[in-house]
Enzyme design. Structure first.
Site, PDB file in Angstrom:
ATOM      1  N   LYS B  78       0.523  -1.123   0.099  1.00  3.48           N
ATOM      2  CA  LYS B  78      -0.137  -0.567   0.262  1.00  3.48           C
ATOM      3  C   LYS B  78       0.852   1.629  -0.092  1.00  3.48           C
ATOM      4  CE  LYS B  78      -3.748   1.590   2.983  1.00  3.48           C
ATOM      5  NZ  LYS B  78      -4.755   1.335   4.033  1.00  3.48           N
ATOM      6  N   SER B 153      -9.011   1.910   2.923  1.00  6.59           N
ATOM      7  CA  SER B 153      -8.749   2.079   2.769  1.00  6.59           C
ATOM      8  C   SER B 153      -7.783   1.260   1.840  1.00  6.59           C
ATOM      9  CB  SER B 153      -7.992   3.676   3.118  1.00  6.59           C
ATOM     10  OG  SER B 153      -6.967   3.008   4.709  1.00  6.59           O
ATOM     11  N   SER B 177      -9.233  -0.535   7.345  1.00  7.42           N
ATOM     12  CA  SER B 177      -9.023  -0.817   5.741  1.00  7.42           C
ATOM     13  C   SER B 177      -8.612  -1.723   4.992  1.00  7.42           C
ATOM     14  CB  SER B 177      -8.532   0.841   6.588  1.00  7.42           C
ATOM     15  OG  SER B 177      -8.964   2.070   6.656  1.00  7.42           O
TER      16      SER B 177
END
Lengths: 96, 477
Positions: B78, B153, B177
């Protein structure tokens, strides 16, 4: 609890070094008030017998030896992202 | 359509036996990334460095060296993980152009075990969001349905894994997330006990709930990656010891006699029928395998979201104060004095959601409001934790849906911040209490992916992974 006015939100923006446009100010005032209204339900909760929790891992006073550790990062590595550099100094705008 | 990767264990054996080279695996990964471009899961590639490392690893294997438990395995991080080889942006304009001077501990550990980062995945900027629509750059599409969000997210990471870009991806989970994109995309998403994986070198969001975890297609792969990353780190004094047995050799266990608490508050009218059906079918499987289902009521769960959206914006407002345009990141060139430099850099660099959360956070921490909001939230946090502890004295694990609905349409919630926050209603509890939680894909809901969430007491990560593997086995039968 009272609703935030746009002056309140402007003050909060100033405190957090943010500048909002007229539109942003209006939108944020509405949105933030909605969110604050939602979280207000906590006021009714009886917490008289409880202590606040600020961290959940149960650790206290994690110490380390007062030795200089080599993190494998040089001064240049750290300074290379500076927007404005002069020798080994971070250059900033005038303060006053 | 890209083909599935073999299980990580198998893949590592093939690399070590020289049946396939690390370089081939990296190339396969890069090809899959290229062919799935339309899903916009990736922000940048770390291609040159990945190829260089792959060649090094292949050479070391040739020389007879044991390269590690993840030898040659490509992965995607990420974009809030500091990684060499390209920028780290946290999907925010304020960090565009930022090149990390060091790597996060998690990345270092993975690399020491032979894994190779090939790309950085899209996310909601600064991990603020539940749909990846808050990325300052673009929205990632759900691999199951291009008109829907992948969740957030860590939406880019979950999409990348489901699109076979790599056998695993890294996500962060502060309030759901990792788990939410996992359930929306059909992946396995693991949120460890708070403190199990070092947060050093990961862009901070809310320091008292931030965790790091793997996103994979199966539980075993997840446990292998966790094993490599976890453990105390001198650079993060909130890290805790790992289980004596580690996490890599987990086996499925007999479900007979194991008590699963189904959270009644998560199975109410507010939850989509299709989701409830999916979970009930999964519960039936658990029962057939001998597991005992116990209805458990957690009334404080209805307060968890309110607690979360006071504490987390407060911590965010503090953590984002470092972005001031002076030492790294976007710096406004028009500013005439230092104060304007701060204000302009932050105002031009931050997106809407970041600003919104900073404002809320600043308010709840401000003098006159601190006790009513922040301190009150911390007190209710204790109530939530106590309730979990009480529940775990009655059952071994807590189960339920991960979200009230499957993946929503792109644009559906973007104009209503509070509605967007409500997507986290079932995931924030575990974050506030620091509990480990896993999401495993189960029966579809409305023909969309849907995941079962399983929570365990703190530090019971090994047991959680074992039980997840066992239930996964039942689902796959």
């Amino acid at each position: 609890m009272a609703n935030l006015t746009s002056e309140d939100v402007l003050k909060l923006a100033q405190l957090s070094k943010l500048k909002l446009t007229e539109t942003e100010l209006k939108e944020f005032t509405n949105e933030v008030n909605e969110i604050l209204k939602y979280v207000e339900q906590l006021q009714k909760v009886d917490t008289s017998s409880l202590k606040p929790t600020n961290q959940v891992n149960g650790l206290t006073n994690v110490m380390r030896k007062d030795d200089v550790i080599d993190y494998g990062v040089s001064k240049d590595d750290l300074l290379k992202n500076l927007p404005n550099r002069q020798d080994d100094y971070i250059k900033v705008r005038r303060v006053l | 359509m890209t083909s599935d990767w073999p299980a990580i264990k198998e893949l590592v054996t093939s690399v070590k036996d020289r049946k396939v080279s690390a370089l081939e695996l990296v190339e396969r990964s890069l090809n899959n990334i290229e062919s799935s471009k339309e899903y916009k899961a990736i922000i940048s590639l770390t291609k040159e460095r990945a190829i260089k490392r792959a060649k090094e690893i292949d050479k070391r294997i040739e020389d007879g060296e044991d390269v590690g438990a993840l030898a040659g395995i490509p992965f995607i991080a990420k974009d809030n993980f500091l990684v060499f080889g390209n920028e780290t942006t946290a999907a925010s304009n304020i960090l565009k152009g930022f090149n990390a001077p060091y790597q996060s501990t998690a990345i270092e550990r993975l690399e020491n075990a032979g894994a190779i980062c090939v790309a950085k995945a899209n996310l909601d900027a600064f991990a603020h969001g539940s749909s990846t629509e808050n990325s300052d750059f673009f929205t990632t599409l759900n691999p199951s349905d291009k008109t829907r969000v992948p969740g957030g997210s860590s939406g880019g990471s979950a999409a990348a894994v489901m699109l076979n870009m790599a056998p695993f991806a890294l996500g962060t989970d502060t309030g759901g997330s990792i788990r939410l994109p996992a359930t929306f995309c059909g992946a396995v998403g693991y949120k460890p006990t708070y403190g199990l994986v070092s947060r050093s070198g990961v862009v901070a969001m809310a320091s008292s709930t931030d965790t790091i975890g793997p996103i994979t297609k199966n539980v075993e792969d997840s446990s292998i990656v966790l094993d490599v990353m976890s453990g105390k780190d001198d650079l993060d004094s909130t890290t805790i010891d790992i289980d004596n047995l580690g996490y890599s050799n987990i086996a499925s266990v007999d479900l007979k006699g194991i008590k699963f608490g189904i959270i009644s508050e998560f199975m109410t009218e507010g939850v989509d029928d299709s989701v409830k059906q999916s979970i009930n079918r999964t519960i039936d499987l658990i029962k057939s395998a001998g597991g005992e289902i116990v209805p458990i009521s957690l009334p404080s769960q209805s307060l968890a979201l309110a607690v979360y959206y006071i504490l987390v914006p407060a911590e965010i407002s503090s953590n984002l104060s470092r972005y001031d345009g002076q030492r790294y990141g976007f710096s406004d060139s028009d500013a005439k004095d230092l104060d304007s430099s701060y204000v302009n850099s932050r105002s031009k660099g931050f997106g809407k959601e970041a600003k919104r959360r900073i404002i809320i956070g600043t308010h709840v921490l401000s003098s006159g409001y601190y006790d009513a909001y922040y301190k009150k939230a911390q007190l209710v946090r204790t109530k939530i934790i106590n309730e979990f502890n009480d529940a775990f004295s009655k059952v071994d694990f807590l189960i339920g849906p991960t979200a009230p609905y499957p993946a929503f349409k792109i644009g559906e919630n973007i104009n209503d911040p509070l509605k967007m926050y409500l997507a986290d209603i079932m995931t924030v509890g575990a974050s506030l209490a620091g509990l480990p939680a896993i999401v495993i894909p189960t029966f579809k809901a409305d023909n969309l992916p849907n995941g079962l969430q399983i929570m365990a007491p703190q530090k019971q990560d090994r047991k959680l992974l074992e039980i997840a593997k066992s239930i996964e086995k039942e689902i796959k039968k």
